[in-house]
Design a protein around this motif. Sequence first.
Motif, PDB file in Angstrom:
ATOM      1  N   LEU A 163       0.812  -1.216   0.000  1.00  0.00           N
ATOM      2  CA  LEU A 163       0.000   0.000   0.000  1.00  0.00           C
ATOM      3  C   LEU A 163       0.847   1.269   0.000  1.00  0.00           C
ATOM      4  O   LEU A 163       0.457   2.275  -0.600  1.00  0.00           O
ATOM      5  CB  LEU A 163      -0.915   0.009   1.234  1.00  0.00           C
ATOM      6  CG  LEU A 163      -1.976  -1.097   1.307  1.00  0.00           C
ATOM      7  CD1 LEU A 163      -2.652  -1.082   2.670  1.00  0.00           C
ATOM      8  CD2 LEU A 163      -3.018  -0.919   0.204  1.00  0.00           C
ATOM      9  N   VAL A 164       2.001   1.247   0.684  1.00  0.00           N
ATOM     10  CA  VAL A 164       2.776   2.480   0.866  1.00  0.00           C
ATOM     11  C   VAL A 164       3.343   3.033  -0.441  1.00  0.00           C
ATOM     12  O   VAL A 164       3.695   4.204  -0.512  1.00  0.00           O
ATOM     13  CB  VAL A 164       3.933   2.270   1.885  1.00  0.00           C
ATOM     14  CG1 VAL A 164       3.378   1.975   3.258  1.00  0.00           C
ATOM     15  CG2 VAL A 164       4.891   1.174   1.423  1.00  0.00           C
ATOM     16  N   SER A 165       3.423   2.192  -1.454  1.00  0.00           N
ATOM     17  CA  SER A 165       3.942   2.679  -2.742  1.00  0.00           C
ATOM     18  C   SER A 165       2.859   3.365  -3.580  1.00  0.00           C
ATOM     19  O   SER A 165       3.146   3.952  -4.621  1.00  0.00           O
ATOM     20  CB  SER A 165       4.551   1.516  -3.537  1.00  0.00           C
ATOM     21  OG  SER A 165       3.589   0.509  -3.765  1.00  0.00           O
ATOM     22  N   HIS A 166       1.611   3.307  -3.122  1.00  0.00           N
ATOM     23  CA  HIS A 166       0.493   3.874  -3.888  1.00  0.00           C
ATOM     24  C   HIS A 166      -0.233   5.018  -3.181  1.00  0.00           C
ATOM     25  O   HIS A 166      -0.859   5.847  -3.838  1.00  0.00           O
ATOM     26  CB  HIS A 166      -0.535   2.782  -4.213  1.00  0.00           C
ATOM     27  CG  HIS A 166       0.019   1.661  -5.040  1.00  0.00           C
ATOM     28  ND1 HIS A 166       0.334   1.813  -6.372  1.00  0.00           N
ATOM     29  CD2 HIS A 166       0.322   0.373  -4.714  1.00  0.00           C
ATOM     30  CE1 HIS A 166       0.804   0.646  -6.844  1.00  0.00           C
ATOM     31  NE2 HIS A 166       0.803  -0.230  -5.862  1.00  0.00           N
ATOM     32  N   PHE A 167      -0.166   5.030  -1.831  1.00  0.00           N
ATOM     33  CA  PHE A 167      -0.938   6.018  -1.084  1.00  0.00           C
ATOM     34  C   PHE A 167      -0.081   6.711  -0.022  1.00  0.00           C
ATOM     35  O   PHE A 167       0.922   6.164   0.422  1.00  0.00           O
ATOM     36  CB  PHE A 167      -2.148   5.349  -0.391  1.00  0.00           C
ATOM     37  CG  PHE A 167      -3.020   4.553  -1.319  1.00  0.00           C
ATOM     38  CD1 PHE A 167      -3.892   5.171  -2.198  1.00  0.00           C
ATOM     39  CD2 PHE A 167      -2.960   3.162  -1.309  1.00  0.00           C
ATOM     40  CE1 PHE A 167      -4.690   4.425  -3.052  1.00  0.00           C
ATOM     41  CE2 PHE A 167      -3.750   2.403  -2.157  1.00  0.00           C
ATOM     42  CZ  PHE A 167      -4.622   3.049  -3.033  1.00  0.00           C
ATOM     43  N   ASP A 168      -0.517   7.898   0.372  1.00  0.00           N
ATOM     44  CA  ASP A 168       0.135   8.627   1.455  1.00  0.00           C
ATOM     45  C   ASP A 168       0.005   7.824   2.748  1.00  0.00           C
ATOM     46  O   ASP A 168      -1.054   7.279   3.054  1.00  0.00           O
ATOM     47  CB  ASP A 168      -0.531  10.009   1.617  1.00  0.00           C
ATOM     48  CG  ASP A 168       0.142  10.860   2.675  1.00  0.00           C
ATOM     49  OD1 ASP A 168      -0.119  10.641   3.869  1.00  0.00           O
ATOM     50  OD2 ASP A 168       0.934  11.749   2.309  1.00  0.00           O
ATOM     51  N   THR A 169       1.090   7.777   3.523  1.00  0.00           N
ATOM     52  CA  THR A 169       1.103   6.943   4.735  1.00  0.00           C
ATOM     53  C   THR A 169       0.055   7.383   5.761  1.00  0.00           C
ATOM     54  O   THR A 169      -0.542   6.538   6.443  1.00  0.00           O
ATOM     55  CB  THR A 169       2.492   6.969   5.388  1.00  0.00           C
ATOM     56  OG1 THR A 169       2.889   8.332   5.609  1.00  0.00           O
ATOM     57  CG2 THR A 169       3.526   6.303   4.505  1.00  0.00           C
ATOM     58  N   LYS A 170      -0.168   8.684   5.872  1.00  0.00           N
ATOM     59  CA  LYS A 170      -1.158   9.177   6.836  1.00  0.00           C
ATOM     60  C   LYS A 170      -2.566   8.797   6.399  1.00  0.00           C
ATOM     61  O   LYS A 170      -3.412   8.472   7.241  1.00  0.00           O
ATOM     62  CB  LYS A 170      -1.034  10.698   6.997  1.00  0.00           C
ATOM     63  CG  LYS A 170       0.318  11.149   7.543  1.00  0.00           C
ATOM     64  CD  LYS A 170       0.407  12.655   7.578  1.00  0.00           C
ATOM     65  CE  LYS A 170       1.828  13.113   7.861  1.00  0.00           C
ATOM     66  NZ  LYS A 170       2.761  12.759   6.759  1.00  0.00           N
ATOM     67  N   VAL A 171      -2.807   8.820   5.101  1.00  0.00           N
ATOM     68  CA  VAL A 171      -4.123   8.422   4.575  1.00  0.00           C
ATOM     69  C   VAL A 171      -4.346   6.928   4.804  1.00  0.00           C
ATOM     70  O   VAL A 171      -5.448   6.496   5.173  1.00  0.00           O
ATOM     71  CB  VAL A 171      -4.237   8.765   3.074  1.00  0.00           C
ATOM     72  CG1 VAL A 171      -5.537   8.217   2.486  1.00  0.00           C
ATOM     73  CG2 VAL A 171      -4.166  10.271   2.872  1.00  0.00           C
ATOM     74  N   ILE A 172      -3.302   6.141   4.601  1.00  0.00           N
ATOM     75  CA  ILE A 172      -3.391   4.695   4.846  1.00  0.00           C
ATOM     76  C   ILE A 172      -3.802   4.437   6.291  1.00  0.00           C
ATOM     77  O   ILE A 172      -4.756   3.697   6.562  1.00  0.00           O
ATOM     78  CB  ILE A 172      -2.045   4.000   4.554  1.00  0.00           C
ATOM     79  CG1 ILE A 172      -1.752   4.014   3.056  1.00  0.00           C
ATOM     80  CG2 ILE A 172      -2.049   2.565   5.073  1.00  0.00           C
ATOM     81  CD1 ILE A 172      -0.357   3.535   2.703  1.00  0.00           C
ATOM     82  N   ASN A 173      -3.088   5.050   7.234  1.00  0.00           N
ATOM     83  CA  ASN A 173      -3.389   4.836   8.648  1.00  0.00           C
ATOM     84  C   ASN A 173      -4.748   5.408   9.032  1.00  0.00           C
ATOM     85  O   ASN A 173      -5.448   4.838   9.871  1.00  0.00           O
ATOM     86  CB  ASN A 173      -2.296   5.455   9.511  1.00  0.00           C
ATOM     87  CG  ASN A 173      -1.032   4.624   9.518  1.00  0.00           C
ATOM     88  OD1 ASN A 173      -0.929   3.651  10.239  1.00  0.00           O
ATOM     89  ND2 ASN A 173      -0.066   4.987   8.698  1.00  0.00           N
TER      90      ASN A 173
END
Length: 289
Positions: A163-173
Amino acid sequence: MKKSYLLLHLAVILAGFTGVFGKLITLNEGLLVWYRLLFSSIILFFIVKLLRIPTDIPFRGKIQISKAGLLLTLHWLLFYASIKYANISIGVVCYCLTSFFTAVFKPVIDKEKFKLSELLLSTLTIVGISLIFHFDTSYQLGIVLGVFSSAFGALYTIYNKRLVSHFDTKVINYYQMIAGTLCWGAFLPVYLLYFQSDSIVPDLKNTAYLGILSLFCTVGLYVMFAEVLKKIPAFTVNLTYNLEPVYAIIMAFLFFGESKEVNLSFYIGLAFIIASVVLQTVISVRKTK
């Protein structure tokens, strides 16, 4: 790369405090996890709004992130149950098996060949855990829960790496915390029928602990965790997290009087765990160069 490794070790230190808060917070593991998810969701909501981070992502992306969030929720639930039914030391040392499960699961999920070096380094961790606890059966249930917790932790890391290669880390969390809050919240009433708690609403002390746990050891920790995964392999990240018990056990001895006898086997066991981390870090750095 050096910055990523420094960030990783800072995250490990923060992770060491998660077991401590699991002991300090008197709510049962089901409620503890739900409030941790809820508080973290609220904190992340204000962060993404203040920083004006776009949260509009495709529906399919939200589903993928939510699935990883449910894996994280199960990992937390079993981790805190391990601490509640045993102690901090048992819970955090069982978490060391995450690197072993990563070495086993990742090749199967990604359809790759098994890496002998990863399996051998993970074996060092297993030997270390065995030496520390002498296959102690007095905390059998806590150990079993801790093992399952590490398995879900490994799965979370593997899927989060994608996931981290496609989305912002804060948005993921952000979406992971929301998914966990909603899904676990829906199941929580059933859980509380079988695993009752003296109180459902946290008092001021528990609220303060939950706030600190959510802000620093959840939002801060998992944002750093996701950032690190952009640069460092999932196996290396999980293996480095094996240092967490070193910090957590020291805190458990100092603040909770977990009077386990610290003998030669204890030091040898920790030496095996630390050796596996050092060797994997060296191997990873050389491959990068």
